[in-house]
Design a protein around this motif. Structure first.
Motif, PDB file in Angstrom:
ATOM      1  N   LYS A 294       0.812  -1.222   0.000  1.00 26.35           N
ATOM      2  CA  LYS A 294       0.000   0.000   0.000  1.00 26.35           C
ATOM      3  C   LYS A 294       0.845   1.271   0.000  1.00 26.35           C
ATOM      4  O   LYS A 294       0.579   2.213   0.750  1.00 26.35           O
ATOM      5  CB  LYS A 294      -0.967  -0.003   1.191  1.00 26.35           C
ATOM      6  N   GLY A 295       1.887   1.281  -0.819  1.00 27.44           N
ATOM      7  CA  GLY A 295       2.689   2.480  -0.973  1.00 27.44           C
ATOM      8  C   GLY A 295       3.811   2.648   0.033  1.00 27.44           C
ATOM      9  O   GLY A 295       4.556   3.638  -0.026  1.00 27.44           O
TER      10      GLY A 295
ATOM     11  N   GLU B 144      -0.225   2.050  -7.468  1.00 23.55           N
ATOM     12  CA  GLU B 144       0.642   2.521  -6.380  1.00 23.55           C
ATOM     13  C   GLU B 144       2.110   2.460  -6.800  1.00 23.55           C
ATOM     14  O   GLU B 144       2.896   3.383  -6.507  1.00 23.55           O
ATOM     15  CB  GLU B 144       0.411   1.675  -5.126  1.00 23.55           C
TER      16      GLU B 144
ATOM     17  N   LYS C  28       2.746   5.315  -9.181  1.00 24.77           N
ATOM     18  CA  LYS C  28       2.795   6.574  -8.428  1.00 24.77           C
ATOM     19  C   LYS C  28       4.142   6.738  -7.722  1.00 24.77           C
ATOM     20  O   LYS C  28       4.693   7.849  -7.665  1.00 24.77           O
ATOM     21  CB  LYS C  28       1.656   6.604  -7.406  1.00 24.77           C
ATOM     22  N   ASP C  29       4.659   5.632  -7.182  1.00 25.19           N
ATOM     23  CA  ASP C  29       5.931   5.682  -6.464  1.00 25.19           C
ATOM     24  C   ASP C  29       7.137   5.490  -7.386  1.00 25.19           C
ATOM     25  O   ASP C  29       8.261   5.375  -6.911  1.00 25.19           O
ATOM     26  CB  ASP C  29       5.950   4.617  -5.363  1.00 25.19           C
TER      27      ASP C  29
END
Length: 279
Positions: free
Chosen positions: A86-87, A153, A156-157
């Motif tokens: 979860k990131g 995720e 995004k990262d």
């Protein structure tokens, strides 16, 4: 009057909570709820440095129960092995965060073998397996949502996968999924990942063995394994994972399905060899 309103409100809240609990009872009673909310694991602060470090393998690992923390015993990593969830990044600890099981996974063992062999210095595991899942759930069902969320995720990262490990087939054995349908869905699943921009090699295990609810000799379904082999042979971006159907002796499997500690050792070594030999 005020008391009546209070009781009505309490009743309403209780009823709503009861309905919510009933609809989500599977999630509430399994280990996933606890790990989602009360895992108490410490987030790694220097995440970016680990991700960008030389010789870091980043592995998406998914499928059904034998990819999802359903193994026997426990395991403690001896190297720099991390769990992306979860990131956030955590030190890998069994049961891993992400899958729905509450036992032990095969992935921590594989990570240590990869590092011990010198193939890499660090491993980040991105595990999202879910027990008893068909391939259809990963292409268009609830597990597809979990896959999409995880991939989003990672994007995004700015994390690029180096390996994608797929271990699934038992439920489709029982469901009687045809060779053509399984093959089409496996190609569809790979497309989902490719469309998100991930080009890492996709490893498919040869997996169908299930000892119950089918009429195939030894519980091995040639339609499922045939589909897996054809996709491997026809696509340059898909490589063969281990043949888990061969690990069906009693001392490898607890309850004839999930892996014992000895089974996890063999399972991990088989995965390690496939990754090592594809370099």
């Amino acid at each position: 009057m005020k008391k009546s309103i209070k009781y009505i409100l309490l009743f309403g809240v209780g009823a709503l909570a009861g309905i919510t609990a009933e609809r989500n009872k599977e999630y509430l009673i399994n280990a996933q709820f606890i790990r989602d909310h009360w895992h108490f694991r410490k987030v790694i602060s220097n995440q970016e440095a680990i991700i960008k470090a030389d010789k870091t393998m980043i592995i998406l690992a998914f499928g059904q129960s034998n990819s999802a923390d359903y193994g026997e015993g426990t395991y403690t990593c001896r190297n720099e092995v991390y769990n992306y969830y979860k990131g956030d990044l955590y030190r890998a600890e069994e049961p891993l965060l992400g899958p729905d099981g509450s036992g032990c996974s095969v992935w921590s063992r594989i990570a240590d073998m990869l590092i011990d062999s010198g193939l890499c210095n660090k491993v980040i595991i991105v595990p999202i397996g879910v027990g008893s899942t068909s391939i259809q759930r990963w292409t268009e069902g609830d597990c597809r949502k979990k896959l999409d969320k995880t991939l989003d995720e990672l994007v995004k990262d700015r994390i690029q996968l180096t390996h994608i490990l797929w271990d699934q087939g038992e439920t489709d054995n029982v469901d009687g999924t045809s060779k053509a349908v399984y093959k089409a869905r496996l190609n569809q699943l790979i497309k989902v990942i490719r469309d998100k921009g991930f080009k890492a090699p996709f490893y498919s295990s040869i997996t169908s063995y299930f000892p119950y609810n089918n009429n195939y000799p030894l519980g091995i379904n040639p339609h499922i394994t045939g589909a897996q082999k054809e996709v491997i042979n026809e696509r340059a971006d898909v490589l063969a994972g281990p043949n888990t159907d061969s690990l069906n002796l009693a001392y490898y499997r607890q309850n004839l399905v999930h892996f014992t500690e000895k089974g996890l050792d063999e399972f991990a070594h088989s995965w390690f060899e496939k990754i090592r030999d594809s370099k």
